[in-house]
Design a protein around this motif. Structure first.
Motif, PDB file in Angstrom:
ATOM      1  N   LEU A 114       0.778  -1.459  -0.143  1.00  0.00           N
ATOM      2  CA  LEU A 114       0.073  -0.150  -0.070  1.00  0.00           C
ATOM      3  C   LEU A 114       0.920   1.379   0.182  1.00  0.00           C
ATOM      4  CD1 LEU A 114      -2.625   1.263  -0.031  1.00  0.00           C
ATOM      5  CD2 LEU A 114      -2.643   1.125   2.054  1.00  0.00           C
ATOM      6  N   TYR A 115       2.054   1.358   0.686  1.00  0.00           N
ATOM      7  CA  TYR A 115       2.879   2.405   0.851  1.00  0.00           C
ATOM      8  C   TYR A 115       2.991   2.730  -0.795  1.00  0.00           C
ATOM      9  CZ  TYR A 115       7.354   4.444   1.858  1.00  0.00           C
ATOM     10  OH  TYR A 115       8.412   5.024   2.207  1.00  0.00           O
ATOM     11  N   TRP A 116       4.023   2.092  -1.453  1.00  0.00           N
ATOM     12  CA  TRP A 116       4.094   1.601  -2.939  1.00  0.00           C
ATOM     13  C   TRP A 116       2.829   2.699  -3.150  1.00  0.00           C
ATOM     14  CZ3 TRP A 116       9.210   2.783  -5.272  1.00  0.00           C
ATOM     15  CH2 TRP A 116      10.295   2.632  -4.331  1.00  0.00           C
ATOM     16  N   SER A 117       1.613   1.605  -3.678  1.00  0.00           N
ATOM     17  CA  SER A 117       0.885   1.898  -4.627  1.00  0.00           C
ATOM     18  C   SER A 117       0.643   3.266  -4.165  1.00  0.00           C
ATOM     19  CB  SER A 117       0.093   1.651  -4.166  1.00  0.00           C
ATOM     20  OG  SER A 117       0.417   0.013  -4.038  1.00  0.00           O
ATOM     21  N   LYS A 118       0.530   4.087  -2.879  1.00  0.00           N
ATOM     22  CA  LYS A 118       0.055   5.561  -2.647  1.00  0.00           C
ATOM     23  C   LYS A 118       1.545   6.556  -3.748  1.00  0.00           C
ATOM     24  CE  LYS A 118      -2.287   5.337   1.444  1.00  0.00           C
ATOM     25  NZ  LYS A 118      -2.348   6.139   2.941  1.00  0.00           N
ATOM     26  N   SER A 119       2.719   5.489  -3.435  1.00  0.00           N
ATOM     27  CA  SER A 119       3.705   6.592  -4.261  1.00  0.00           C
ATOM     28  C   SER A 119       3.841   6.110  -6.055  1.00  0.00           C
ATOM     29  CB  SER A 119       5.079   6.112  -3.546  1.00  0.00           C
ATOM     30  OG  SER A 119       5.794   7.133  -4.646  1.00  0.00           O
ATOM     31  N   LEU A 120       3.507   5.750  -6.362  1.00  0.00           N
ATOM     32  CA  LEU A 120       2.836   5.599  -7.502  1.00  0.00           C
ATOM     33  C   LEU A 120       1.467   5.919  -8.439  1.00  0.00           C
ATOM     34  CD1 LEU A 120       4.273   1.567  -8.262  1.00  0.00           C
ATOM     35  CD2 LEU A 120       5.379   3.972  -9.248  1.00  0.00           C
ATOM     36  N   LEU A 121       0.999   5.801  -8.025  1.00  0.00           N
ATOM     37  CA  LEU A 121      -0.482   6.254  -7.747  1.00  0.00           C
ATOM     38  C   LEU A 121      -0.398   8.374  -7.828  1.00  0.00           C
ATOM     39  CD1 LEU A 121      -3.408   6.606  -8.992  1.00  0.00           C
ATOM     40  CD2 LEU A 121      -3.702   6.607  -6.100  1.00  0.00           C
ATOM     41  N   GLN A 122       0.393   9.046  -6.882  1.00  0.00           N
ATOM     42  CA  GLN A 122       0.731  10.469  -6.854  1.00  0.00           C
ATOM     43  C   GLN A 122       1.706  10.544  -8.004  1.00  0.00           C
ATOM     44  OE1 GLN A 122       4.239  11.922  -4.132  1.00  0.00           O
ATOM     45  NE2 GLN A 122       2.010  13.083  -3.217  1.00  0.00           N
ATOM     46  N   LEU A 123       2.516   9.804  -8.633  1.00  0.00           N
ATOM     47  CA  LEU A 123       3.350   9.650  -9.685  1.00  0.00           C
ATOM     48  C   LEU A 123       2.344   9.487 -10.826  1.00  0.00           C
ATOM     49  CD1 LEU A 123       6.141   9.994 -11.449  1.00  0.00           C
ATOM     50  CD2 LEU A 123       5.904   7.448 -11.361  1.00  0.00           C
ATOM     51  N   THR A 124       1.397   8.746 -10.937  1.00  0.00           N
ATOM     52  CA  THR A 124       0.362   8.797 -12.252  1.00  0.00           C
ATOM     53  C   THR A 124      -0.275  10.583 -11.922  1.00  0.00           C
ATOM     54  OG1 THR A 124      -0.015   6.717 -11.807  1.00  0.00           O
ATOM     55  CG2 THR A 124      -1.440   7.771 -13.029  1.00  0.00           C
ATOM     56  N   TYR A 125      -0.875  10.775 -11.298  1.00  0.00           N
ATOM     57  CA  TYR A 125      -1.174  12.553 -10.614  1.00  0.00           C
ATOM     58  C   TYR A 125      -0.185  13.862 -11.041  1.00  0.00           C
ATOM     59  CZ  TYR A 125      -5.711  10.370  -9.926  1.00  0.00           C
ATOM     60  OH  TYR A 125      -7.440   9.584  -9.644  1.00  0.00           O
ATOM     61  N   ASP A 126       0.778  13.215 -10.911  1.00  0.00           N
ATOM     62  CA  ASP A 126       1.480  14.506 -11.392  1.00  0.00           C
ATOM     63  C   ASP A 126       1.831  14.208 -12.313  1.00  0.00           C
ATOM     64  OD1 ASP A 126       2.209  14.768  -8.594  1.00  0.00           O
ATOM     65  OD2 ASP A 126       3.768  13.796  -7.320  1.00  0.00           O
ATOM     66  N   PHE A 127       2.064  13.644 -13.328  1.00  0.00           N
ATOM     67  CA  PHE A 127       2.325  13.316 -14.689  1.00  0.00           C
ATOM     68  C   PHE A 127       1.134  13.813 -15.504  1.00  0.00           C
ATOM     69  CE2 PHE A 127       0.699  11.095 -18.388  1.00  0.00           C
ATOM     70  CZ  PHE A 127       2.039  10.531 -19.692  1.00  0.00           C
ATOM     71  N   ILE A 128      -0.146  13.508 -15.013  1.00  0.00           N
ATOM     72  CA  ILE A 128      -1.969  13.912 -16.041  1.00  0.00           C
ATOM     73  C   ILE A 128      -1.418  15.507 -15.447  1.00  0.00           C
ATOM     74  CG2 ILE A 128      -3.656  14.140 -15.248  1.00  0.00           C
ATOM     75  CD1 ILE A 128      -3.374  11.051 -14.856  1.00  0.00           C
ATOM     76  N   ASP A 129      -0.931  16.455 -14.834  1.00  0.00           N
ATOM     77  CA  ASP A 129      -1.541  17.488 -14.062  1.00  0.00           C
ATOM     78  C   ASP A 129      -0.544  18.434 -15.167  1.00  0.00           C
ATOM     79  OD1 ASP A 129      -3.475  16.779 -12.600  1.00  0.00           O
ATOM     80  OD2 ASP A 129      -2.084  17.257 -10.645  1.00  0.00           O
ATOM     81  N   ARG A 130       0.755  17.586 -14.838  1.00  0.00           N
ATOM     82  CA  ARG A 130       1.859  18.583 -15.417  1.00  0.00           C
ATOM     83  C   ARG A 130       1.394  18.831 -17.190  1.00  0.00           C
ATOM     84  NH1 ARG A 130       6.315  19.947 -12.327  1.00  0.00           N
ATOM     85  NH2 ARG A 130       5.981  19.198 -10.737  1.00  0.00           N
ATOM     86  N   SER A 131       1.076  17.281 -17.997  1.00  0.00           N
ATOM     87  CA  SER A 131       0.892  17.162 -19.053  1.00  0.00           C
ATOM     88  C   SER A 131      -0.596  18.001 -19.356  1.00  0.00           C
ATOM     89  CB  SER A 131       0.399  16.095 -19.740  1.00  0.00           C
ATOM     90  OG  SER A 131       1.787  14.567 -19.170  1.00  0.00           O
ATOM     91  N   ILE A 132      -1.267  18.104 -18.343  1.00  0.00           N
ATOM     92  CA  ILE A 132      -2.395  18.827 -18.802  1.00  0.00           C
ATOM     93  C   ILE A 132      -2.134  20.672 -19.170  1.00  0.00           C
ATOM     94  CG2 ILE A 132      -5.021  19.959 -18.153  1.00  0.00           C
ATOM     95  CD1 ILE A 132      -5.163  17.024 -17.115  1.00  0.00           C
ATOM     96  N   ALA A 133      -1.586  20.694 -18.301  1.00  0.00           N
ATOM     97  CA  ALA A 133      -1.407  22.286 -18.059  1.00  0.00           C
ATOM     98  C   ALA A 133      -0.151  22.577 -19.490  1.00  0.00           C
ATOM     99  CB  ALA A 133      -0.591  21.992 -16.934  1.00  0.00           C
ATOM    100  N   SER A 134       0.444  22.035 -19.346  1.00  0.00           N
ATOM    101  CA  SER A 134       1.943  22.424 -20.783  1.00  0.00           C
ATOM    102  C   SER A 134       0.657  22.458 -22.181  1.00  0.00           C
ATOM    103  CB  SER A 134       2.153  21.795 -20.755  1.00  0.00           C
ATOM    104  OG  SER A 134       2.517  20.274 -21.082  1.00  0.00           O
ATOM    105  N   SER A 135       0.131  21.589 -22.107  1.00  0.00           N
ATOM    106  CA  SER A 135      -1.119  21.297 -23.888  1.00  0.00           C
ATOM    107  C   SER A 135      -1.957  22.615 -23.784  1.00  0.00           C
ATOM    108  CB  SER A 135      -1.816  20.015 -23.447  1.00  0.00           C
ATOM    109  OG  SER A 135      -3.136  19.961 -24.258  1.00  0.00           O
TER     110      SER A 135
END
Length: 674
Positions: free
Chosen positions: A477-498
């Motif tokens: 669960l500890y690693w899953s939380k970190s990977l999901l946060q990585l996913t949302y960081d990628f999503i937010d930055r991609s949308i902001a730069s598009s």
């Protein structure tokens, strides 16, 4: 001449060319008095100026204007600003996917807002903008502002975001055409002040109750109004009845049971929000006789003015408080009372339920959410750790009865429980006393025969075997939380730069708050047990509301595609989770991603980390559910969907190979719980 702080004395100069001194405006109360002789020089006299003197209503605005101009004078101009659209909505729309219904027309725009504003200041700004309008909309209803939730357009709760971190700034950054440096571009964002469904239902019930009270009060007040008008006419007095505040007028003419209403939001004859200053002002506006024998009577607070109406021809006296007789006591319904007496008198203690409550003194270790960069750079963050310096002391109550049993999976059982920590954190598990939690514990199946088929009983591991299994669950669960946060960081930055917004709304989910509870013996429980020694361990998780009806399994660890059919509820979420696997697979360099997505459309639980065979190197890591072949075959199994194909994410498209083999269905065995 010796210097003095006083000005030189005034000396009259004969023969001055001035006919008179400076013009001085004097109060009208000084003018026209026989005891005052106007100053004269020659044949001229002082002519008083006409106009208002003393303090006026404009002086009340002095403090506000002074503060406003002070802020303008000392504040620096903001070069980077955003615009906000703040709306008041309420929950309870009826449809699952609808995110709120606008309350009235409460929608306010804000411009020139600092782009560096963080989430706490956005919450404060939204409440300052909407709450006054909402109170005006609700009238006498008292809103519980502490229960309001501030969300953005993606329905993300702003209260969980840290202070001093700009909330919208990254979405305003766009890549420059001349280089790699990003440029700021102002945008408009939406915020919603969400009234919870429970509080909105309370408001609607309050409206119905007030309407009933108004109807009853109106029927009762009609004779009183006619009597007041007839009396005034007989005295040759003109009466003007104000129609403003109809609900106050109707309630003031009758003194029914509504006058004794008690509670935060129960309509009564007097507004619950009336201040002392309002009462004092209302006492000043009593009926007064004019030159044409005309009296203006406001129907607001009629019960106060009725006592002073007799003093129209003489000196007025302060209004006397009218003694309101208490409402008649109604006897309870005899049949209903008989039924309740029978039930209440025959009640007995549920011994099994009381004996089913298990109380444990625990040391609670919270599972944090850390950024992937922290996991890589800090050695102590490589895995979840049971660090006594970061633990909390508390008490855990487990309902081991049949009513407290939540469910059973392939490896763990789940029971209802309550967590109370001695030092409560501000958020997360244990932030409130008796926090509802799910208590999980591993088990093994005990079959009655050697065939290992059919019904089975639940067997428990020894503590030396149980604790490592729970630690592994916590670490996943500890690693899953970190990977999901990585996913949302990628999503937010991609949308902001598009340059263009995506044609879909990105769902916002998270894994449940959780932690490891270690129970210690207090001594004397059984012979040979040392006081302070560990005796049990549990995995505590945040309760997912809604029960089995809201719990779904979106993706299985044996496949990289949605487990649900296209027409099933939750299929759109399953597609999004398949997309997150694509992102994690790419961002980790084809090494790992999350699988076994399950839970609700808001909270997830029991994930599994899948790693490439090169990571495990032949060892068992992240538990038995880690199937290395799922990562090796991901590009041939994964079917890209609309999320993956959006150009703003820039993901490489994978082509799924056609497989004609039918999926095997796994049937759950019957379970008997000890």
């Amino acid at each position: 001449m010796t210097a003095t702080p006083n000005p030189p004395p005034v000396v009259a100069v004969p023969g001055s060319s001035h006919a008179r001194g400076p013009d001085v405006r004097i109060p009208t109360s000084w003018q026209g008095s026989s005891s005052v002789t106007p100053f004269a020089q020659g044949s001229s006299s002082v002519t008083p100026f006409a106009g208002a003197i003393g303090y006026s209503s404009q002086h009340a605005l002095y403090a506000a204007e002074r503060d406003r101009w002070g802020k303008i004078a000392y504040s620096s101009s903001l070069a980077e600003t955003i615009m906000l659209e703040i709306t008041a909505v309420h929950e309870g729309a009826g449809a699952r996917k609808k995110r709120g219904v606008t309350i009235g027309n409460i929608c306010e725009g804000k411009k020139d807002v600092d782009a560096q504003i963080d989430a706490p200041r956005l919450v404060e700004l939204a409440l300052e903008t909407v709450v006054p309008k909402l109170r005006k909309f609700g009238g006498e209803f008292i809103w519980c502002v502490e229960e309001f939730v501030i969300r953005d357009a993606a329905w993300v709760d702003l209260s969980g975001h840290p202070r001093s971190v700009p909330y919208f700034y990254d979405q305003c950054l766009q890549p420059s055409r001349k280089g790699n440096k990003s440029i700021f571009k102002s945008k408009q964002f939406a915020l919603m002040v969400v009234v919870p469904e429970v509080q909105w239902s309370e408001y609607e019930n309050w409206l119905e109750l007030r309407a009933e009270m108004q109807a009853k009060a109106t029927r009762t007040s009609q004779p009183s109004e006619h009597a007041a008008v007839d009396t005034a006419v007989s005295r040759n007095v003109t009466v003007t009845v104000s129609t403003k505040g109809t609900h106050q007028r109707a309630e003031s003419f009758s003194h029914t049971a509504a006058d004794t209403a008690v509670g935060r939001n129960v309509p009564s004859s007097k507004s619950a929000t009336t201040s002392l200053a309002e009462n004092e002002l209302n006492e000043l506006f009593l009926p007064s006789m004019t030159t044409n024998n005309s009296v203006t009577v406001s129907t607001k607070r009629t019960h106060q003015r009725a006592e002073s109406s007799s003093g129209l021809s003489g000196a007025s006296s302060p209004p006397r408080k009218k003694n309101i007789p208490p409402a008649a006591l109604c006897s309870p319904d005899r049949d209903r009372l008989k039924e309740v007496l029978k039930i209440g008198g025959s009640a007995n203690l549920d011994v099994k339920k009381v004996f089913g409550l298990q109380n444990e003194n625990i040391q609670f270790h919270h599972i944090p959410t850390r950024a992937i960069t922290d996991l890589l750079q800090n050695a102590q963050y490589h895995s979840f750790s049971v660090d006594t310096a970061e633990s909390s002391i508390g008490q855990l109550t487990i309902d081991t009865s049949t009513e407290g049993f939540i469910g059973i999976g392939g490896f763990k059982t789940a029971h209802a429980g309550w967590l109370t920590l001695t030092a409560s954190p501000s958020t997360g598990l244990g932030s409130v006393p008796r926090h509802k939690v799910v208590v999980k514990r591993p088990f093994y199946k005990v079959f009655p025969t050697a065939t290992k088929a059919g019904p089975y009983k639940v067997g428990r591991f020894a503590l030396a075997d149980e604790l490592p299994k729970l630690f592994r669950e916590a670490n996943v669960l500890y690693w899953s939380k970190s990977l999901l946060q990585l996913t949302y960081d990628f999503i937010d930055r991609s949308i902001a730069s598009s340059p263009e917004s995506p044609p879909f709304v990105v769902p916002r989910v998270r894994f449940v708050e959780a932690g490891l509870a270690l129970c210690y013996s207090q001594g004397g429980s059984k012979s040979g047990a040392k006081s302070g020694s560990m005796r049990a361990a549990f995995l505590l998780e945040e309760l997912i509301e809604g029960g089995d009806d809201m719990f779904l399994k979106f993706i299985h660890n044996m496949d990289a595609n949605p487990l649900l059919d296209e027409l099933d509820y939750g299929y759109d979420m399953a597609e999004f989770f398949a997309f997150t696997q694509h992102v994690q697979y790419v961002k980790t360099g084809q090494l790992a991603f999350i699988s076994d997505y399950q839970g609700s459309t808001v909270l997830l639980t029991d994930p599994q980390i899948m790693t490439d065979p090169s990571v495990s190197d032949g060892f068992d890591i992240f538990g038995d559910g880690n199937i290395a072949e799922s990562v090796s075959n991901f590009e041939t199994q994964h079917a890209c969907n609309e999320y993956c194909k959006w150009p703003g994410f820039g993901l490489k498209a994978f082509v799924k190979e056609v497989n004609d083999e039918n999926d095997k269905e796994v049937n759950d065995d019957e379970v008997e719980v000890l």
